[in-house]
Design a protein around this motif. Structure first.
Motif, PDB file in Angstrom:
ATOM      1  N   ILE A   1     -28.565  13.362 110.986  1.00 14.36           N
ATOM      2  CA  ILE A   1     -27.391  14.008 111.561  1.00 14.36           C
ATOM      3  C   ILE A   1     -27.799  15.194 112.435  1.00 14.36           C
ATOM      4  O   ILE A   1     -26.977  15.689 113.213  1.00 14.36           O
ATOM      5  N   ALA A   2     -29.058  15.623 112.350  1.00 15.24           N
ATOM      6  CA  ALA A   2     -29.536  16.682 113.242  1.00 15.24           C
ATOM      7  C   ALA A   2     -29.519  16.243 114.697  1.00 15.24           C
ATOM      8  O   ALA A   2     -29.515  17.077 115.608  1.00 15.24           O
TER       9      ALA A   2
ATOM     10  N   GLY B   1     -34.328  17.824 116.521  1.00 14.70           N
ATOM     11  CA  GLY B   1     -33.144  17.003 116.730  1.00 14.70           C
ATOM     12  C   GLY B   1     -33.330  16.009 117.856  1.00 14.70           C
ATOM     13  O   GLY B   1     -32.900  14.854 117.766  1.00 14.70           O
ATOM     14  N   ARG B   2     -33.989  16.442 118.923  1.00 14.81           N
ATOM     15  CA  ARG B   2     -34.243  15.536 120.045  1.00 14.81           C
ATOM     16  C   ARG B   2     -35.218  14.428 119.657  1.00 14.81           C
ATOM     17  O   ARG B   2     -35.090  13.284 120.125  1.00 14.81           O
ATOM     18  N   SER B   3     -36.189  14.748 118.815  1.00 13.12           N
ATOM     19  CA  SER B   3     -37.135  13.702 118.395  1.00 13.12           C
ATOM     20  C   SER B   3     -36.429  12.642 117.566  1.00 13.12           C
ATOM     21  O   SER B   3     -36.719  11.453 117.675  1.00 13.12           O
ATOM     22  N   LYS B   4     -35.468  13.061 116.731  1.00 10.49           N
ATOM     23  CA  LYS B   4     -34.708  12.095 115.943  1.00 10.49           C
ATOM     24  C   LYS B   4     -33.740  11.309 116.835  1.00 10.49           C
ATOM     25  O   LYS B   4     -33.541  10.107 116.624  1.00 10.49           O
ATOM     26  N   LEU B   5     -33.161  11.977 117.825  1.00  7.35           N
ATOM     27  CA  LEU B   5     -32.298  11.268 118.770  1.00  7.35           C
ATOM     28  C   LEU B   5     -33.109  10.239 119.555  1.00  7.35           C
ATOM     29  O   LEU B   5     -32.633   9.130 119.817  1.00  7.35           O
TER      30      LEU B   5
ATOM     31  N   ASN C   1     -49.201  15.467 123.252  1.00 12.13           N
ATOM     32  CA  ASN C   1     -47.750  15.350 123.165  1.00 12.13           C
ATOM     33  C   ASN C   1     -47.198  16.331 122.135  1.00 12.13           C
ATOM     34  O   ASN C   1     -47.868  16.636 121.137  1.00 12.13           O
ATOM     35  N   GLU C   2     -45.980  16.830 122.392  1.00 14.04           N
ATOM     36  CA  GLU C   2     -45.351  17.738 121.432  1.00 14.04           C
ATOM     37  C   GLU C   2     -45.339  17.057 120.077  1.00 14.04           C
ATOM     38  O   GLU C   2     -44.995  15.889 119.954  1.00 14.04           O
ATOM     39  N   LEU C   3     -45.706  17.791 119.023  1.00 13.38           N
ATOM     40  CA  LEU C   3     -46.074  17.165 117.759  1.00 13.38           C
ATOM     41  C   LEU C   3     -44.920  16.426 117.086  1.00 13.38           C
ATOM     42  O   LEU C   3     -45.121  15.335 116.530  1.00 13.38           O
ATOM     43  N   MET C   4     -43.711  16.972 117.120  1.00 14.66           N
ATOM     44  CA  MET C   4     -42.588  16.264 116.489  1.00 14.66           C
ATOM     45  C   MET C   4     -42.210  15.020 117.287  1.00 14.66           C
ATOM     46  O   MET C   4     -41.940  13.964 116.708  1.00 14.66           O
ATOM     47  N   PHE C   5     -42.189  15.115 118.597  1.00 15.79           N
ATOM     48  CA  PHE C   5     -41.905  13.958 119.438  1.00 15.79           C
ATOM     49  C   PHE C   5     -42.982  12.890 119.243  1.00 15.79           C
ATOM     50  O   PHE C   5     -42.689  11.695 119.162  1.00 15.79           O
ATOM     51  N   ALA C   6     -44.236  13.342 119.140  1.00 19.03           N
ATOM     52  CA  ALA C   6     -45.360  12.416 118.977  1.00 19.03           C
ATOM     53  C   ALA C   6     -45.293  11.688 117.639  1.00 19.03           C
ATOM     54  O   ALA C   6     -45.504  10.470 117.563  1.00 19.03           O
ATOM     55  N   THR C   7     -45.001  12.416 116.564  1.00 17.92           N
ATOM     56  CA  THR C   7     -45.003  11.828 115.225  1.00 17.92           C
ATOM     57  C   THR C   7     -43.738  11.031 114.956  1.00 17.92           C
ATOM     58  O   THR C   7     -43.789   9.866 114.539  1.00 17.92           O
ATOM     59  N   ASN C   8     -42.604  11.673 115.184  1.00 22.67           N
ATOM     60  CA  ASN C   8     -41.336  11.057 114.797  1.00 22.67           C
ATOM     61  C   ASN C   8     -40.949   9.891 115.700  1.00 22.67           C
ATOM     62  O   ASN C   8     -40.407   8.894 115.222  1.00 22.67           O
TER      63      ASN C   8
END
Length: 337
Positions: free
Chosen positions: A182-183, A207-211, A146-153
């Motif tokens: 806010i990102a 930003g998408r991972s935080k959303l 999985n994409e690392l930011m999506f996977a972690t966050n």
């Protein structure tokens, strides 16, 4: 309870809207005594977990919650930084009750063992704070692809919440507080390319991972309410929090005199990470806080004391939240509700 990802739980789209909840919260907050960020309510006897509690905003969430008398568990994958953070908190908060659990959110298979290491019969709140932000290509993936930011966050916190749910449900009124950003305001979820496999731009992927985290938090609260659970789910975001405006904690963060001077102009509209922790701490401790709310800084959502704010319009897309939930359950093999 953790259940197989194949289980179907209806989305509680028919529940009262988040915007209505936010409006009622605003009226409650207006009637309540002013919140004192320096003297939050006591929380003796309660147990909290903060992911990424060893650095940044997460560290200050731990420090402030520890000052309330609670037992605070720091979750992180870096043992050395965990020890440094605990030493810093103990040096600033007399009698602080803090301990650490090693957990790697990018590796969902490791999370059951991490939860077992909590060694507690109940958990009164978890702050889903840990995260990574990658600034440059190439696109990176976790061990399970999985994409690392999506996977972690996002995915790691989705799975962690599932494994924590029995402990949360054992508390009288536990809270899941998700740290937003806010990102996320300028992004949209993409069902055709949720992990940026075909068009990878690091800042957009972050930003998408935080959303995704924030959408999950509100969908979690809808499903918890539909299930009659005593657990509630809230969002907090730090506004604009900069290292240059953050007070030093020598074992964790050191701010040079030069950095302090450079940060002074930004201080008119932004704040340090110590203040960035205030919304999450209030979301955990304020007796008036309710599930489905967003807590952020009072001044333009960027700085100042914490308050409940209207749910962002992009977070009212229940259809997006529903497909994201099903995707997350399929990728992690568990579901929180």
């Amino acid at each position: 309870m953790t259940t197989p990802s194949g289980s179907s739980t209806p989305s509680a789209s028919s529940s009262a809207s988040s915007s209505a909840s936010s409006s009622s919260s605003a009226s409650r907050s207006a009637a309540a005594p002013p919140w004192d960020v320096a003297r939050p309510p006591r929380a003796d006897g309660r147990v909290f977990l903060v992911t990424g509690g060893n650095a940044g905003i997460g560290y200050f969430v731990v420090e402030q919650l520890a000052a309330s008398g609670a037992e605070v568990v720091l979750g992180s994958r870096d043992p050395a930084r965990l020890q440094a953070a605990m030493a810093s908190v103990r040096g600033r908060v007399p009698g602080a009750r803090v301990r650490a659990v090693r957990m790697d959110l990018a590796d969902p298979l490791s999370l059951p063992a991490a939860v077992a290491e909590l060694r507690t019969e109940r958990l009164d709140a978890v702050v889903l704070n840990a995260g990574i932000a990658l600034d440059h290509p190439p696109r990176r993936e976790s061990a399970d692809g999985n994409e690392l930011m999506f996977a972690t966050n996002h995915l790691g916190h989705f799975a962690l919440t599932a494994h924590l749910m029995p402990l949360l449900a054992a508390a009288p009124a536990a809270r899941v507080v998700t740290m937003g950003s806010i990102a996320a305001r300028s992004e949209r979820l993409d069902a055709a390319d949720p992990q940026s496999a075909h068009d990878y731009r690091p800042k957009r992927a972050y930003g998408r991972s935080k959303l995704a985290q924030m959408s999950f938090a509100l969908e979690l609260d809808r499903r918890l309410r539909a299930a009659g659970s005593p657990v509630s789910s809230l969002i907090a975001h730090p506004g604009g929090a900069l290292d240059s405006l953050t007070p030093s904690r020598p074992l964790v963060h050191t701010r040079s005199a030069g950095a302090r001077l450079l940060g002074l102009p930004a201080g008119a509209v932004l704040q340090g990470k110590d203040a960035g922790a205030w919304p999450a701490v209030r979301a955990v401790l304020d007796p008036a806080a309710r599930g489905g709310e967003i807590w952020g800084p009072r001044v333009l959502g960027l700085r100042g004391r914490p308050r409940s704010e209207p749910v962002w319009p992009l977070l009212t897309e229940h259809t997006d939240a529903a497909w994201l939930w099903e995707l997350s359950a399929a990728l992690t093999g568990v579901t929180p509700v």
